[in-house]
Design an enzyme around this catalytic site. Sequence first.
Site, PDB file in Angstrom:
ATOM      1  N   GLU A 127      60.377  12.994   1.246  1.00  0.00           N
ATOM      2  CA  GLU A 127      61.791  13.170   1.602  1.00  0.00           C
ATOM      3  C   GLU A 127      61.995  13.351   3.101  1.00  0.00           C
ATOM      4  O   GLU A 127      62.893  12.759   3.695  1.00  0.00           O
ATOM      5  CB  GLU A 127      62.346  14.389   0.839  1.00  0.00           C
ATOM      6  CG  GLU A 127      63.689  14.905   1.329  1.00  0.00           C
ATOM      7  CD  GLU A 127      64.838  14.006   0.930  1.00  0.00           C
ATOM      8  OE1 GLU A 127      65.944  14.208   1.430  1.00  0.00           O
ATOM      9  OE2 GLU A 127      64.619  13.088   0.129  1.00  0.00           O
ATOM     10  N   ASP A 128      61.159  14.174   3.733  1.00  0.00           N
ATOM     11  CA  ASP A 128      61.454  14.633   5.095  1.00  0.00           C
ATOM     12  C   ASP A 128      60.455  14.210   6.161  1.00  0.00           C
ATOM     13  O   ASP A 128      60.586  14.617   7.313  1.00  0.00           O
ATOM     14  CB  ASP A 128      61.542  16.174   5.112  1.00  0.00           C
ATOM     15  CG  ASP A 128      62.708  16.683   4.274  1.00  0.00           C
ATOM     16  OD1 ASP A 128      63.715  15.970   4.196  1.00  0.00           O
ATOM     17  OD2 ASP A 128      62.589  17.778   3.701  1.00  0.00           O
TER      18      ASP A 128
END
Length: 715
Positions: free
Chosen positions: A76-77
Amino acid sequence: MISADDLIALVRTYNPKTNEQLIRAAYDYGGLMHEGQFRHSGEPYFSHPVTVAAILTEQQLDDATIITALLHDTIEDTKASFSSVSEMFGTEIAMLVDSVTKLTNLQLNSTETKQAENFRKLFMAMSKDMRVILVKLADRLHNMRTIKSMRPDKQVQKARETMDIYAPLAGRMGMQWMREELEDLAFRVLNPEGRSSIMRRFVLLQRETGDVIQKITGDMRAELKKAGIKAEVYGRAKKPYSIWRKMQEKELSFSRLSDIYGFRVITDSEDDVYRTLGTIHQRWFAVPGRFKDYVSQPKTNGYRSIHTTVSGRDGKRVEVQIRTRQMHDVAETGVAAHWSYRDGKRSQNPFAVDPSKWIAQLTEQFDSEENHEDFLEAVKLEMYSDQVFCFTPKGEVVKLPRGATPIDFAYAIHTRIGNACVGAKIDGMRVPLWTRVKNGQSVEVITAEGQTPQTTWLEIATTGKARTAIRRSLREADRDRFIKLGRELARSAFGQLGKKATDKALSTAAKHLRLTDADEVLARLGSAELTGREVVTAIYPDLSPKEGKAVDSRRAVIGLGKGQSFKRAACCEPLPGERIIGITFRGQGVMVHAIDCARLASFEESPERWIDLHWHDGTHAAEYGATLQMTIGNDAGVLGRICTLIGETGANISDLHFVDRKPDFYRLLIYVELRDASHLHSLMRVLEAENEVATIERYRDTATSEPDGTQSRPH
């Protein structure tokens, strides 16, 4: 932050056969991927995944779950990808990490329609692997423990979502300790004055009465020892939020609230559970109506325990839970007990519920729901309601939510029984259909041939299954009349926009409203379950620019270095609102790609060129190009009407290219300039509703690459 050695030591306490090398590799990889990232508190970001992993060790979970916790934010990041995680840690872990990422992106507190759809996705993820939600709950628990570092408005948003969704979900999964902590942490944010008031009164009560818990615990231990029962006794004051909720439900002041203390007795055997119950009832007065036997009638999540409330020392009411050690393990971790490890292998707790069976029971009735409102109602009833256990005349057990009526009982047995219900008997006595059933009662449903559900039943029924069946029966009875009325209402609603309520338009509305067909739209419109505005909005949503600060297109992307410029890649044509990744080109700035662009695979060997980017919030100008591929009828004026529609939505046509011309249709590419991804979806919905449009889809060209990484348009 916990070190890799300390984390491995925590796992080794219950799983000596743990793959230390793999956990250490995940720890190092996660630390590398999150390097340079920080939490709102100023701590290194990687401290969060490590703490989540540590929380999961308390439930003695397997290596794959612990590693997933360490990596749950990487896809995700960070620049990590599914393929890189899969290559290093295996497909199982990559799938778990990817599923947690998708759960993170679900907005469970959004509008009702979207919330219902996202709940469906949540249960789908849980049905594939229950460990996904275990990681997500631990993630939410740590975020709530550290919520003070967030902005006040974000604190309230996260706390409300926790109170409404994650805490009840933890409770439904049998993880009562987590539910109580999540509720208390959310309560601290949502009503700090109320919580402080409860805490102050607790302190005052202790001054007046002394340590009641220690005294009652000592009394119980003495009585059990006298009876020759070997057991452990624990006592505690109930959590502030639990007390606050009881005060609100019973409309009592703190001074009048009696059972604010809870005690737990853990025995060696099931026989000792019932012997303990008898010993306690002989010593103290049992409070009528406060006894529950979840040992002989377990909850669906595997929970087993005897609950009773007695008048203890000085007349104070106390709740006592009695269970065996194995029952206690399931009560503490719920369905997570199925994944728990002991001495390097999966523990064989006979009371642990197989998650696949549990989730199948949970989703069985949801699959039959016809629309998002019924589905959401069923989900919330299942998650938030306590259960009562009733019996059929033959002695079969029927589980219902608290507050259920004989109507709900009838539909729980079979839809046919519910539809034909004309009355009911409880414990042999005739009662009105609106009577609330109670634990242990025997319910007999009286039916009659030719009976059909009544409109008033909707006010009596409480379960989603019953209400759905009643609505369906009522709709079918008046369907033809409702369809005819609905067609007139649709004609009027569409006419106000200068549009026609064609079968194609209504079919498109049905698709976006998650209904079966155009007739279903008309029937619900005629029965007032839908409004004309809702049907029209499903096709022609408000496309006016959103209120908010206008975004400068030269600074539309966040995450660029000082002096860096950006270009949108022509291969995927990313739009504001979509997840994006930047690829650096020496001397040419940064090329922005959509996160799912196939071209990104060619840069996997150059991770140093990847930049994590995202779009500015706010209102963007309609100047971001996207390509639509359409098939339209070859009739006079069709193309003109299509162009007019595009203009009416606030989009601009910058180019147009015919791919194929046939006597009866055209296939063409239209290049339109839009504000964002939402604008694109609204435009496609409007065009899809037109009779002359046979097909429409977003077109992305990854075939031809130019030197700077962009793609040329086909001509």
